[in-house]
Motif scaffolding. Sequence first.
Motif, PDB file in Angstrom:
ATOM      1  N   GLN A   4      42.296  37.148  37.335  1.00 58.25           N
ATOM      2  CA  GLN A   4      43.307  38.166  37.084  1.00 58.25           C
ATOM      3  C   GLN A   4      44.609  37.498  36.696  1.00 58.25           C
ATOM      4  N   LYS A   6      48.273  38.278  33.743  1.00 54.95           N
ATOM      5  CA  LYS A   6      49.134  39.257  33.076  1.00 54.95           C
ATOM      6  C   LYS A   6      49.263  38.932  31.601  1.00 54.95           C
ATOM      7  N   PHE A  32      38.454  40.632  29.064  1.00 51.92           N
ATOM      8  CA  PHE A  32      39.414  41.092  30.064  1.00 51.92           C
ATOM      9  C   PHE A  32      39.746  42.555  29.782  1.00 51.92           C
ATOM     10  N   GLU A  37      50.343  47.742  35.735  1.00 44.58           N
ATOM     11  CA  GLU A  37      50.382  47.388  37.152  1.00 44.58           C
ATOM     12  C   GLU A  37      50.714  48.616  37.993  1.00 44.58           C
ATOM     13  N   VAL A 142      48.648  44.078  33.561  1.00 45.77           N
ATOM     14  CA  VAL A 142      47.664  43.276  34.279  1.00 45.77           C
ATOM     15  C   VAL A 142      46.409  43.109  33.422  1.00 45.77           C
ATOM     16  N   ARG A 144      42.341  41.690  33.825  1.00 42.69           N
ATOM     17  CA  ARG A 144      41.328  41.315  34.821  1.00 42.69           C
ATOM     18  C   ARG A 144      40.009  41.101  34.093  1.00 42.69           C
TER      19      ARG A 144
END
Length: 155
Positions: A4, A6, A32, A37, A142, A144
């Motif tokens: 994870q 940014k 990703f 956020e 974000v 992930r």
Amino acid sequence: MPIQGKVAKILQNDEIVINRGRLDSVKPGMTFEIFAEGGEEVWDPDTGETLGTVEEIKAHAEVTEVKDRLAVARLRMNQQSPMGVMNLGDMQEQLQKMFGQMFGDDVRVQGFGAGQNDDDDDLESMLGGPLKDLSKIQVGDVVREVNVRRKSSGF
């Protein structure tokens, strides 16, 4: 455990820079998901209590280049979103067409801050400041890893 990080920078040609790289085990071809956020808080309709938050995925990105501390990834916009990839400009254009058909071409939908007269009542002034287009990818969103491959335990 998924990686994870940014969004560190938005590049041209639908690419972003992620603040994770080779030192964080990022490899070319990894995918990703990108989301704001915090997410959106969900409330129980029966009790009125908060149930937690859900994240709305803005897009997916596939890593194309990896350096020690960063990765470059190409965006694949999320078509599952209720508004697709419509931004405020597109929304204003669609509203203008609808209002023009309903009330005539003289009716104007006020812009969202671009060259507007300060005396005009537009959506931004009514809400007390510039609108942030939440459908667009932004620095600080974000990222992930998805499709995490687990190491085999040998069983």
